[in-house]
Design a protein around this motif. Structure first.
Motif, short mmCIF file in Angstrom:
data_model
loop_
_atom_site.label_atom_id
_atom_site.label_comp_id
_atom_site.label_asym_id
_atom_site.label_seq_id
_atom_site.Cartn_x
_atom_site.Cartn_y
_atom_site.Cartn_z
N ARG A 134 8.82 7.63 -7.56
CA ARG A 134 9.37 7.88 -6.21
C ARG A 134 8.52 7.21 -5.14
NH1 ARG A 134 12.68 12.71 -5.45
NH2 ARG A 134 12.97 13.80 -7.41
N ALA A 135 7.18 7.34 -5.28
CA ALA A 135 6.28 6.78 -4.27
C ALA A 135 6.38 5.25 -4.23
CB ALA A 135 4.84 7.21 -4.56
N THR A 136 6.43 4.65 -5.41
CA THR A 136 6.52 3.19 -5.48
C THR A 136 7.82 2.71 -4.84
OG1 THR A 136 5.25 3.32 -7.52
CG2 THR A 136 6.33 1.23 -7.08
N ALA A 137 8.92 3.41 -5.15
CA ALA A 137 10.23 3.03 -4.58
C ALA A 137 10.21 3.20 -3.06
CB ALA A 137 11.33 3.88 -5.20
N ALA A 138 9.63 4.31 -2.58
CA ALA A 138 9.62 4.56 -1.12
C ALA A 138 8.76 3.53 -0.41
CB ALA A 138 9.09 5.97 -0.85
N ALA A 139 7.62 3.16 -1.03
CA ALA A 139 6.74 2.18 -0.38
C ALA A 139 7.39 0.81 -0.34
CB ALA A 139 5.40 2.12 -1.12
N SER A 140 8.11 0.44 -1.41
CA SER A 140 8.73 -0.89 -1.35
C SER A 140 9.93 -0.90 -0.42
CB SER A 140 9.04 -1.48 -2.73
OG SER A 140 9.85 -0.62 -3.43
N ALA A 141 10.62 0.23 -0.27
CA ALA A 141 11.73 0.29 0.70
C ALA A 141 11.19 0.21 2.12
CB ALA A 141 12.50 1.60 0.52
N ALA A 142 9.96 0.72 2.34
CA ALA A 142 9.39 0.74 3.70
C ALA A 142 8.80 -0.61 4.08
CB ALA A 142 8.30 1.80 3.79
N ARG A 143 8.48 -1.45 3.07
CA ARG A 143 7.72 -2.68 3.34
C ARG A 143 8.35 -3.60 4.40
NH1 ARG A 143 5.84 -3.66 -1.92
NH2 ARG A 143 4.43 -1.94 -1.49
N PRO A 144 9.66 -3.90 4.36
CA PRO A 144 10.20 -4.81 5.37
C PRO A 144 9.98 -4.30 6.79
CG PRO A 144 11.80 -4.45 3.62
CD PRO A 144 10.66 -3.51 3.39
N LYS A 145 9.98 -2.93 6.93
CA LYS A 145 9.80 -2.36 8.27
C LYS A 145 8.37 -2.56 8.76
CE LYS A 145 12.14 1.62 7.22
NZ LYS A 145 11.81 3.00 7.14
N GLU A 146 7.41 -2.64 7.80
CA GLU A 146 5.99 -2.77 8.20
C GLU A 146 5.68 -4.15 8.75
OE1 GLU A 146 3.83 -1.87 4.67
OE2 GLU A 146 4.23 0.28 4.79
N GLN A 147 6.49 -5.18 8.36
CA GLN A 147 6.14 -6.55 8.75
C GLN A 147 6.56 -6.87 10.18
OE1 GLN A 147 8.02 -8.57 5.54
NE2 GLN A 147 6.34 -8.14 4.14
N MET B 48 0.83 -1.20 0.00
CA MET B 48 0.00 0.00 0.00
C MET B 48 0.86 1.26 0.00
SD MET B 48 -1.77 1.48 3.14
CE MET B 48 -1.05 2.06 4.62
N ILE B 49 0.38 2.28 -0.71
CA ILE B 49 1.16 3.50 -0.89
C ILE B 49 0.34 4.70 -0.41
CG2 ILE B 49 2.30 5.02 -2.57
CD1 ILE B 49 2.73 2.69 -4.38
N VAL B 50 0.97 5.55 0.41
CA VAL B 50 0.31 6.79 0.85
C VAL B 50 1.20 7.97 0.44
CG1 VAL B 50 -0.56 8.13 2.80
CG2 VAL B 50 -0.80 5.63 2.80
N VAL B 51 0.58 8.94 -0.25
CA VAL B 51 1.32 10.12 -0.70
C VAL B 51 0.60 11.37 -0.19
CG1 VAL B 51 2.20 11.40 -2.71
CG2 VAL B 51 2.02 8.91 -2.81
N ALA B 52 1.35 12.36 0.27
CA ALA B 52 0.78 13.65 0.69
C ALA B 52 1.19 14.70 -0.34
CB ALA B 52 1.32 14.05 2.06
N ILE B 53 0.20 15.44 -0.86
CA ILE B 53 0.48 16.51 -1.82
C ILE B 53 -0.03 17.83 -1.23
CG2 ILE B 53 0.03 17.40 -4.16
CD1 ILE B 53 1.12 14.79 -4.69
N ASP B 54 0.87 18.71 -0.89
CA ASP B 54 0.48 19.99 -0.29
C ASP B 54 1.00 21.16 -1.11
OD1 ASP B 54 -0.86 19.14 2.16
OD2 ASP B 54 1.09 18.36 2.77
N GLY B 55 0.45 22.34 -0.80
CA GLY B 55 0.91 23.56 -1.46
C GLY B 55 -0.20 24.58 -1.48
N PRO B 56 0.09 25.80 -1.90
CA PRO B 56 -0.92 26.86 -1.88
C PRO B 56 -1.98 26.69 -2.97
CG PRO B 56 1.13 27.67 -2.82
CD PRO B 56 1.40 26.27 -2.36
N GLY B 57 -3.02 27.52 -2.93
CA GLY B 57 -4.11 27.46 -3.91
C GLY B 57 -3.62 27.79 -5.32
N GLY B 58 -4.24 27.15 -6.31
CA GLY B 58 -3.94 27.46 -7.71
C GLY B 58 -2.61 26.92 -8.20
#
Ligand code: DC
Length: 218
Positions: free
Chosen positions: A205-218, A1-11
């Motif tokens: 980037r998100a896919t790479a970060a999620a797969s790098a994090a996976r062993p830590k989740e188990q 599973m992948i979670v991404v946060a996208i922030d920034g000002p309006g427009g």
């Protein structure tokens, strides 16, 4: 599973990037700005003073807010058009500034994230999903942002575009306190590249970060 946060000002292009990235990653897109807008509409309808944080929070806590197919539902009524109108746009920054309102709306913002998601807002990376695999802060020059807003609503007159730029600057100032990039967010200028390129890069980037994090989740 992948979670991404996208922030920034309006427009700045958050909705376009977040929706396309969510489709690419096949996860839900959560537009927290739409949730604040729907709660603001509920406070208007309840006749609550937008300066009264406790009363606004009580309204926010008792309503049901959901998003389906890019539209926003307040207690099962489709309010997508109403929440983009001038009345809600003028009040949403004030209503969303109250800490109890922000706390009350967190449950709506985190609902549906069990299998991942792309969460879009101002504080997704710092408050809503601080453990996201990837945090992105989008930027763009004031001219680019005002030009985009103008194109969205069909405004072409230069004086009207300049007044949109003023409105954006005012909302930035009012949103400033909660508009802080997470310390580990990557900065992306949406004026520098096309949406497809930005989304392709973020998906990788998100896919790479999620797969790098996976062993830590188990
Ligand atoms: O992204 P938007 O323009 O639809 O957001 C509407 C307002 O909601 C904006 O003035 C700031 C506020 N907001 C917020 O305070 N926190 C968020 N996570 C998202 C939006």
């Amino acid at each position: 599973m992948i979670v991404v946060a996208i922030d920034g000002p309006g427009g700045v292009g958050k909705s376009t990037v977040a929706a396309a990235l969510a489709a690419r990653l096949q996860v839900p897109h959560i537009d927290t700005g739409a949730i604040y807008r729907a709660a603001t509409l509920a406070t208007v309808r309840a006749g609550v003073d937008p300066a009264d944080g406790q009363s606004c929070a009580e309204v926010a806590a008792r309503v049901d807010i959901r998003r389906h197919g890019g539209r926003t539902f307040l207690d099962d009524e489709d309010v997508e058009d109403a929440i983009r109108g001038p009345e809600v746009t003028a009040l949403v920054s004030q209503v969303s500034s109250h800490p109890p309102v922000r706390t009350a709306l967190l449950r709506h913002q985190r609902a549906g994230l069990e299998h991942g998601g792309v969460v879009e807002g101002r504080d997704a990376g710092t408050a809503v999903v601080p453990d996201a695999h990837l945090k992105v802060w989008l930027t763009a020059s004031p001219e680019v942002r005002a030009g985009r807003r103008a194109a969205q609503i069909g405004v072409t007159d230069p004086a009207a575009v300049a007044s949109l730029a003023d409105e954006l600057a005012q909302r930035d100032a009012s949103d400033a306190q909660r508009m802080r990039p997470a310390a580990d967010a990557i900065m992306v200028d949406t004026g520098d590249a096309g949406v497809d390129d930005i989304v392709g890069d973020l998906a990788a980037r998100a896919t790479a970060a999620a797969s790098a994090a996976r062993p830590k989740e188990q």
